[in-house]
Design a protein around this motif. Structure first.
Motif, mmCIF file in Angstrom:
data_model
loop_
_atom_site.group_PDB
_atom_site.id
_atom_site.type_symbol
_atom_site.label_atom_id
_atom_site.label_comp_id
_atom_site.label_asym_id
_atom_site.label_seq_id
_atom_site.Cartn_x
_atom_site.Cartn_y
_atom_site.Cartn_z
ATOM 1 N N THR A 61 0.810 -1.228 0.000
ATOM 2 C CA THR A 61 0.000 0.000 0.000
ATOM 3 C C THR A 61 0.844 1.279 0.000
ATOM 4 O OG1 THR A 61 -0.226 -0.029 2.428
ATOM 5 C CG2 THR A 61 -1.921 -1.167 1.159
ATOM 6 N N TRP A 62 2.102 1.182 -0.402
ATOM 7 C CA TRP A 62 2.973 2.362 -0.453
ATOM 8 C C TRP A 62 2.435 3.437 -1.385
ATOM 9 C CZ3 TRP A 62 4.579 3.749 -5.235
ATOM 10 C CH2 TRP A 62 4.535 2.759 -6.232
ATOM 11 N N TRP A 63 1.629 3.033 -2.380
ATOM 12 C CA TRP A 63 1.144 3.952 -3.397
ATOM 13 C C TRP A 63 0.264 5.064 -2.838
ATOM 14 C CZ3 TRP A 63 -3.955 2.967 -2.730
ATOM 15 C CH2 TRP A 63 -4.314 1.673 -2.333
ATOM 16 N N ILE A 64 -0.213 4.927 -1.597
ATOM 17 C CA ILE A 64 -0.961 6.029 -0.979
ATOM 18 C C ILE A 64 -0.098 7.284 -0.933
ATOM 19 C CG2 ILE A 64 -2.113 6.795 1.146
ATOM 20 C CD1 ILE A 64 -2.717 3.887 1.765
ATOM 21 N N ALA A 65 1.231 7.090 -0.897
ATOM 22 C CA ALA A 65 2.164 8.217 -0.793
ATOM 23 C C ALA A 65 2.091 9.138 -2.001
ATOM 24 C CB ALA A 65 3.591 7.700 -0.613
ATOM 25 N N TYR A 66 1.576 8.671 -3.128
ATOM 26 C CA TYR A 66 1.423 9.560 -4.281
ATOM 27 C C TYR A 66 0.520 10.741 -3.936
ATOM 28 C CZ TYR A 66 3.719 6.607 -7.777
ATOM 29 O OH TYR A 66 4.629 5.902 -8.514
ATOM 30 N N ALA A 67 -0.493 10.483 -3.114
ATOM 31 C CA ALA A 67 -1.423 11.542 -2.727
ATOM 32 C C ALA A 67 -0.930 12.302 -1.506
ATOM 33 C CB ALA A 67 -2.811 10.964 -2.467
ATOM 34 N N THR A 68 -0.411 11.560 -0.519
ATOM 35 C CA THR A 68 0.086 12.200 0.696
ATOM 36 C C THR A 68 1.111 11.298 1.366
ATOM 37 O OG1 THR A 68 -0.499 12.820 2.970
ATOM 38 C CG2 THR A 68 -2.027 11.378 1.827
ATOM 39 N N PHE A 69 2.329 11.774 1.444
ATOM 40 C CA PHE A 69 3.395 10.981 2.044
ATOM 41 C C PHE A 69 3.129 10.773 3.532
ATOM 42 C CE2 PHE A 69 7.614 10.493 4.002
ATOM 43 C CZ PHE A 69 8.053 9.377 3.295
ATOM 44 N N ALA A 70 2.703 11.830 4.207
ATOM 45 C CA ALA A 70 2.428 11.720 5.641
ATOM 46 C C ALA A 70 1.257 10.773 5.893
ATOM 47 C CB ALA A 70 2.126 13.101 6.228
ATOM 48 N N PHE A 115 -8.342 17.062 6.775
ATOM 49 C CA PHE A 115 -8.453 15.908 5.900
ATOM 50 C C PHE A 115 -7.145 15.621 5.187
ATOM 51 C CE2 PHE A 115 -12.719 17.456 6.408
ATOM 52 C CZ PHE A 115 -13.416 16.291 6.653
ATOM 53 N N ILE A 116 -6.963 14.351 4.868
ATOM 54 C CA ILE A 116 -5.854 13.909 4.025
ATOM 55 C C ILE A 116 -6.359 13.894 2.590
ATOM 56 C CG2 ILE A 116 -4.275 12.013 3.527
ATOM 57 C CD1 ILE A 116 -4.712 11.088 6.423
ATOM 58 N N ASP A 117 -5.622 14.479 1.676
ATOM 59 C CA ASP A 117 -6.042 14.535 0.285
ATOM 60 C C ASP A 117 -5.646 13.241 -0.421
ATOM 61 O OD1 ASP A 117 -6.887 15.238 -2.175
ATOM 62 O OD2 ASP A 117 -5.332 16.724 -2.563
#
Length: 532
Positions: free
Chosen positions: A71-80, A371-373
């Protein structure tokens, strides 16, 4: 056992667990937990030397690698946001594994392994139903691209797959224990059970797959993939109208007089002010889409938009925003344009925590605007309480499923119980770039097709748009990151599967068993001073 060997076993288990989510065969899961179970057995046998927390450290390594790789790909939207999601989920998973290890240290041999299966399945079930839902890594999901061997999911759902994986991993451990102890009976018995538990479900599944016949009542469907880059998307009136024109142009390339449905992705247009649910027919964009629909006498249209509803102060909902002197909700909405000239709406019900809703809003209302984008319509969204259907001109009942909802098998069954004969999934997977994320999301739709025996039309802004039949086969699909429209046929179905009727019964049984075992552990804790 030296520490370096223990760490290597942890790393190996984490890598093996990750592989099915990266496109490798799901049967890897049959021995993916084996290295971790070796460590569990080692620490149980040496519990006087090592406290239980020693095992927790290794469990955390396993789950951190598993979550990170898949699930590392979430970092494309928000690294934090990615770091938080991976770290928190890994921590919770490792606690569940530690609790199971704790049971193994204090319960009789067989009860310890029942507790292991029970606690893990209960955790997966919990992850579908609490306010921070994240069932992405449910073990049963690992077979999403191996549909020929899991046709029996129409009886069990994904929890049948989870139980399958856990049982075989436990038996693999028992098999190697027999070899190590050189006891022939302890080798033969688990070996036979392993072969049976793999061969029997696979044989049954292949027979079901080859014998399954759909009733021939096709619907002609056009899927539209506009391929709008969400990271450079403009939300001005001109840009929104241009996106709509692009959708219409792509739809027109494939639609004809025989087309029954045109399906567009989630949030084609995102200016919610243009789609007030109380006067949606006044929207200029609505009128443009109706004008397009009128060119095709048999065609009905479904798209995703951001919509809004304005309240009087005393009527405002818990999720309502206040701006410019108005209370209003914003929804992630599917709009269905009927041939009669009327329309139907469905507001997304399962919202993404931190993106579309504040988890535990009752207690953390002060975070309402944080919110997280992570993609799609963001902010604290409104929702509807339960699924609702769209009704076509020929009385065909449609299930409008929006994005993340397609991961929740038991939720999809609620559409089918109400009579859904076809499932339309609309999503926007462009936020995850060219990564395993959009591929995983698409593959989960194949599981829903098997569980419900409903054909699925899936329209993505980009990612994979395609048609999935009632066996979970991908009949036709688009390519990544290209504007496209595709036409195909899908058959409807009105039969109810065992899983639709009874839902996640496996998880509910193990939840009950887990409560009993947990109470027994608490009782044991009162009798022992050094239970941990």
């Amino acid at each position: 056992m030296k520490r370096i060997y223990r760490i290597l076993l942890s790393v190996f288990s984490g890598l093996l667990l990750s592989m099915p989510w990266l496109g490798l065969p799901g049967w890897i899961l049959f021995f993916a937990l084996f290295p971790l179970f070796i460590l569990d057995k080692y620490f149980v046998e040496n519990k006087e030397k090592y406290p239980g927390v020693s095992f927790w450290g290794h469990a955390f390594i396993v789950t951190l690698i598993w979550n990170g790789i898949t699930t590392w790909w979430i970092a494309y939207a928000t690294f934090a946001g990615a770091l938080m999601a991976i770290a928190v989920n890994s921590f919770v998973m490792s606690l569940i594994l530690w609790l199971a290890h704790f049971a193994r240290r204090n319960l009789k041999h067989t009860l310890g392994y029942i507790a292991l299966a029970g606690f893990w399945i209960s955790f997966e079930y919990f992850h579908f139903h609490w306010d921070i839902e994240w069932p992405w890594l449910t073990l049963g999901n690992g077979f999403a691209n191996n549909v020929k061997i899991i046709q029996w999911y129409e009886f069990t759902g994904v929890f049948g797959g989870t139980l399958w994986v856990l049982l075989i991993n436990i038996l693999v451990l028992k098999f190697f224990e027999g070899i190590r102890e050189k006891v022939l009976s302890d080798v033969i018995k688990p070996a036979f059970l392993i072969l049976f538990l793999i061969a029997a479900p696979v044989f049954i599944s292949l027979k079901m797959y080859n014998n399954y016949k759909e009733v021939n009542n096709p619907k002609n469907i056009v899927l539209v993939q506009p391929n709008i880059d969400p990271y450079s998307e403009d939300y001005s009136r001109e840009a929104e109208n241009a996106k709509l024109e692009k959708f219409i142009q792509l739809a027109g390339e494939k639609a004809n007089r025989q087309t029954d449905f045109v399906v567009g992705p989630e949030t084609i247009v995102e200016n919610y002010k243009n789609w007030n649910v109380d006067r949606i027919q006044n929207s200029q964009q609505y009128k443009v889409l109706k004008s397009f629909q009128n060119h095709y006498p048999n065609t009905e249209l479904m798209i995703g938009v951001s919509s809004s509803k304005i309240y009087k102060e005393q009527e405002a909902s818990e999720t309502a925003r206040y701006r410019e002197g108005k209370y209003f909700d914003v929804f992630n909405t599917a709009v269905f344009f009927q041939k009669s000239g009327d329309y139907q709406l469905y507001h997304k019900s399962i919202l993404v925590s931190g993106v579309e809703k504040v988890p535990f809003l009752k207690y953390f209302g002060f975070l309402k605007n944080v919110f997280i984008d992570l993609g799609g319509t963001s902010g604290n969204l409104g929702s509807q309480d339960e699924p609702s259907l769209f009704f076509a001109k020929d009385s065909t009942k449609l299930a409008p499923v929006i994005c993340y909802e397609s991961v929740f098998g038991d939720y999809i069954t609620q559409f089918v119980k109400k009579g859904a004969e076809l499932i339309f999934i609309i999503t926007n997977d462009g936020w995850w770039r060219n990564s395993p994320g959009y591929k995983q999301h698409f593959s989960f739709a194949r599981l829903r097709a098997i569980e419900t025996r409903r054909s699925i039309a899936r329209a993505a802004n980009t990612g994979i748009s395609g048609f999935i039949n009632q066996r979970g086969d991908v009949v036709l699909h688009t390519q990544w990151w290209e504007p496209a429209s595709v036409a195909g046929q899908l058959n409807t179905n009105n039969k109810i599967t065992f899983y639709v009727k009874y839902g996640d019964f496996i998880a509910r049984i193990f939840l009950f068993v887990s409560v009993l075992l947990f109470m027994q552990l608490l009782a044991a804790g009162l009798q022992k001073k050094n239970i941990f």
